[in-house]
Design a protein around this motif. Structure first.
Motif, PDB file in Angstrom:
ATOM      1  N   MET A   1       0.189  -1.358  -0.055  1.00  0.00           N
ATOM      2  CA  MET A   1       0.120   0.016   0.196  1.00  0.00           C
ATOM      3  C   MET A   1       0.845   0.864   0.032  1.00  0.00           C
ATOM      4  N   ASN A   2       0.453   2.741  -0.265  1.00  0.00           N
ATOM      5  CA  ASN A   2       0.977   3.383  -0.613  1.00  0.00           C
ATOM      6  C   ASN A   2       0.964   4.635   0.684  1.00  0.00           C
ATOM      7  N   PHE A   3       0.970   5.844   0.610  1.00  0.00           N
ATOM      8  CA  PHE A   3       1.165   6.321   1.978  1.00  0.00           C
ATOM      9  C   PHE A   3      -0.069   6.754   3.227  1.00  0.00           C
ATOM     10  N   LEU A   4      -0.939   7.072   1.626  1.00  0.00           N
ATOM     11  CA  LEU A   4      -2.313   7.103   2.713  1.00  0.00           C
ATOM     12  C   LEU A   4      -2.661   6.077   3.446  1.00  0.00           C
ATOM     13  N   ALA A   5      -2.970   5.094   3.366  1.00  0.00           N
ATOM     14  CA  ALA A   5      -3.464   3.730   3.576  1.00  0.00           C
ATOM     15  C   ALA A   5      -2.542   3.278   4.974  1.00  0.00           C
ATOM     16  N   HIS A   6      -0.823   3.746   4.408  1.00  0.00           N
ATOM     17  CA  HIS A   6      -0.696   3.461   5.600  1.00  0.00           C
ATOM     18  C   HIS A   6      -0.838   3.879   6.805  1.00  0.00           C
ATOM     19  N   ALA A   7      -1.452   4.952   6.572  1.00  0.00           N
ATOM     20  CA  ALA A   7      -1.461   6.423   8.153  1.00  0.00           C
ATOM     21  C   ALA A   7      -2.616   5.909   8.230  1.00  0.00           C
ATOM     22  N   TYR A   8      -3.403   5.940   7.504  1.00  0.00           N
ATOM     23  CA  TYR A   8      -4.547   4.963   7.876  1.00  0.00           C
ATOM     24  C   TYR A   8      -5.077   4.272   8.622  1.00  0.00           C
ATOM     25  N   LEU A   9      -4.325   3.174   8.528  1.00  0.00           N
ATOM     26  CA  LEU A   9      -4.381   1.996   9.642  1.00  0.00           C
ATOM     27  C   LEU A   9      -3.191   1.903  10.387  1.00  0.00           C
ATOM     28  N   SER A  10      -3.009   3.225  10.791  1.00  0.00           N
ATOM     29  CA  SER A  10      -2.052   3.387  11.782  1.00  0.00           C
ATOM     30  C   SER A  10      -3.397   3.903  13.105  1.00  0.00           C
ATOM     31  N   TYR A  11      -4.545   3.769  12.687  1.00  0.00           N
ATOM     32  CA  TYR A  11      -5.718   4.131  13.455  1.00  0.00           C
ATOM     33  C   TYR A  11      -5.460   5.285  14.517  1.00  0.00           C
ATOM     34  N   HIS A  12      -5.032   6.331  13.792  1.00  0.00           N
ATOM     35  CA  HIS A  12      -4.410   7.885  14.650  1.00  0.00           C
ATOM     36  C   HIS A  12      -3.239   7.644  16.276  1.00  0.00           C
ATOM     37  N   GLN A  13      -3.032   6.220  15.625  1.00  0.00           N
ATOM     38  CA  GLN A  13      -1.583   5.902  17.156  1.00  0.00           C
ATOM     39  C   GLN A  13      -0.399   6.903  16.637  1.00  0.00           C
ATOM     40  N   PRO A  14       0.128   7.667  17.360  1.00  0.00           N
ATOM     41  CA  PRO A  14       0.644   8.610  16.643  1.00  0.00           C
ATOM     42  C   PRO A  14       2.677   7.916  16.560  1.00  0.00           C
ATOM     43  N   SER A  15       3.032   6.561  17.304  1.00  0.00           N
ATOM     44  CA  SER A  15       4.470   6.094  17.148  1.00  0.00           C
ATOM     45  C   SER A  15       4.053   4.748  15.890  1.00  0.00           C
ATOM     46  N   ILE A  16       2.746   3.933  15.900  1.00  0.00           N
ATOM     47  CA  ILE A  16       2.293   3.979  14.477  1.00  0.00           C
ATOM     48  C   ILE A  16       2.367   4.316  13.515  1.00  0.00           C
ATOM     49  N   THR A  17       2.258   4.993  13.636  1.00  0.00           N
ATOM     50  CA  THR A  17       2.191   5.632  12.573  1.00  0.00           C
ATOM     51  C   THR A  17       3.001   6.894  11.916  1.00  0.00           C
ATOM     52  N   ILE A  18       4.485   6.628  12.872  1.00  0.00           N
ATOM     53  CA  ILE A  18       5.979   7.185  12.426  1.00  0.00           C
ATOM     54  C   ILE A  18       5.962   5.389  11.918  1.00  0.00           C
ATOM     55  N   GLY A  19       6.421   4.813  12.251  1.00  0.00           N
ATOM     56  CA  GLY A  19       6.499   3.672  12.759  1.00  0.00           C
ATOM     57  C   GLY A  19       6.031   3.016   9.968  1.00  0.00           C
ATOM     58  N   ASN A  20       5.182   3.299  10.728  1.00  0.00           N
ATOM     59  CA  ASN A  20       4.136   2.662   9.283  1.00  0.00           C
ATOM     60  C   ASN A  20       5.363   3.311   8.166  1.00  0.00           C
ATOM     61  N   MET A  21       4.779   4.553   8.131  1.00  0.00           N
ATOM     62  CA  MET A  21       5.215   5.986   7.122  1.00  0.00           C
ATOM     63  C   MET A  21       6.933   5.872   6.887  1.00  0.00           C
ATOM     64  N   ILE A  22       7.725   5.607   7.760  1.00  0.00           N
ATOM     65  CA  ILE A  22       8.899   5.818   7.149  1.00  0.00           C
ATOM     66  C   ILE A  22       9.734   4.473   6.905  1.00  0.00           C
ATOM     67  N   ALA A  23       8.571   3.241   6.999  1.00  0.00           N
ATOM     68  CA  ALA A  23       9.067   1.986   7.117  1.00  0.00           C
ATOM     69  C   ALA A  23      10.135   1.301   5.633  1.00  0.00           C
ATOM     70  N   ASP A  24       9.807   1.699   4.475  1.00  0.00           N
ATOM     71  CA  ASP A  24      10.593   1.262   3.932  1.00  0.00           C
ATOM     72  C   ASP A  24      12.107   2.314   3.541  1.00  0.00           C
ATOM     73  N   PHE A  25      12.524   3.058   4.416  1.00  0.00           N
ATOM     74  CA  PHE A  25      13.814   3.984   4.454  1.00  0.00           C
ATOM     75  C   PHE A  25      13.872   3.049   5.589  1.00  0.00           C
ATOM     76  N   VAL A  26      13.799   2.104   6.458  1.00  0.00           N
ATOM     77  CA  VAL A  26      14.367   1.693   7.100  1.00  0.00           C
ATOM     78  C   VAL A  26      15.440   0.341   7.155  1.00  0.00           C
ATOM     79  N   LYS A  27      16.431   0.057   6.689  1.00  0.00           N
ATOM     80  CA  LYS A  27      17.136  -1.153   5.921  1.00  0.00           C
ATOM     81  C   LYS A  27      18.203  -1.606   7.380  1.00  0.00           C
ATOM     82  N   GLY A  28      17.979  -3.286   6.854  1.00  0.00           N
ATOM     83  CA  GLY A  28      18.968  -4.112   8.032  1.00  0.00           C
ATOM     84  C   GLY A  28      18.056  -3.905   9.086  1.00  0.00           C
ATOM     85  N   LYS A  29      19.532  -4.096   9.744  1.00  0.00           N
ATOM     86  CA  LYS A  29      18.445  -4.008  11.299  1.00  0.00           C
ATOM     87  C   LYS A  29      18.337  -2.620  12.032  1.00  0.00           C
ATOM     88  N   HIS A  30      18.561  -1.413  11.533  1.00  0.00           N
ATOM     89  CA  HIS A  30      18.214  -0.209  11.940  1.00  0.00           C
ATOM     90  C   HIS A  30      16.789  -0.217  12.813  1.00  0.00           C
TER      91      HIS A  30
END
Length: 198
Positions: A1-30
């Motif tokens: 899914m793209n950015f809007l769906a990932h944000a929507y499916l975080s259900y207004h939880q800020p930490s979940i939203t951050i992780g859901n939005m940045i996941a494709d940019f977090v590589k390896g064990k970072h």
């Protein structure tokens, strides 16, 4: 899914939203560099992507873009799904999409210092150009398609190619969304609270 769906499916939880939005940019064990809530968002993002990529409606819809876009067809399907989500009155009644978009931007801005550098660059344009709301509009969709084409190393077509496929198959893509997205919502709502390991 793209950015809007990932944000929507975080259900207004800020930490979940951050992780859901940045996941494709977090590589390896970072992913381990982030707190537990953001780690959950990263894991949720990956579960959503896996579910989306293997859903029968998505596999069928990919065929619409494959003749002109090959392996990038999945990217354009994700963006198309965001368009139909943005226009889904059961998910975003009235003008709640505009409010929701600003809520997401605020959460991201408040955590800007911990965002991966690659996402920081994307976020600057996302916020300035209001991408999350822009998915609702055909003009916004064309701009998004253009951005994908511009950044894609192996896609040698203009944005007119995927956009034409989007317009010419609009009803079929809408039907795919209507079949797929309720299944995705059910899937996310039934993911265990601790999710799964990365």
């Amino acid at each position: 899914m793209n950015f809007l769906a990932h944000a929507y499916l975080s259900y207004h939880q800020p930490s979940i939203t951050i992780g859901n939005m940045i996941a494709d940019f977090v590589k390896g064990k970072h992913w381990q560099d982030y707190d537990a809530g953001i780690q959950k968002g990263i894991r949720l993002h990956r579960l959503i992507d896996a579910f989306t990529d293997t859903h029968p409606a998505t596999l069928e819809a990919k065929r619409i873009f494959q003749p002109g876009c090959g392996k990038y067809s999945a990217v354009f399907i994700d963006i198309a799904y965001d368009h139909f989500l943005a226009n889904d009155a059961t998910r975003f009644p009235d003008d709640s999409l505009a409010t929701f978009a600003q809520e997401v931007y605020t959460s991201l801005q408040q955590h800007h210092q911990i965002l991966p550098p690659g996402f920081q660059e994307i976020f600057r344009y996302m916020k300035e150009q209001n991408w999350l709301y822009g998915y609702r509009l055909n003009d916004g969709m064309y701009k998004t398609f253009s951005g994908i084409v511009r950044r894609s190393r192996y896609l040698d077509v203009s944005a007119d190619v995927p956009f034409a496929a989007f317009e010419e198959n609009y009803d079929a893509l809408s039907a795919s969304y209507q079949t797929f997205f309720p299944d995705l919502v059910t899937f996310v709502q039934n993911v265990p609270g601790d999710l799964t390991s990365l």
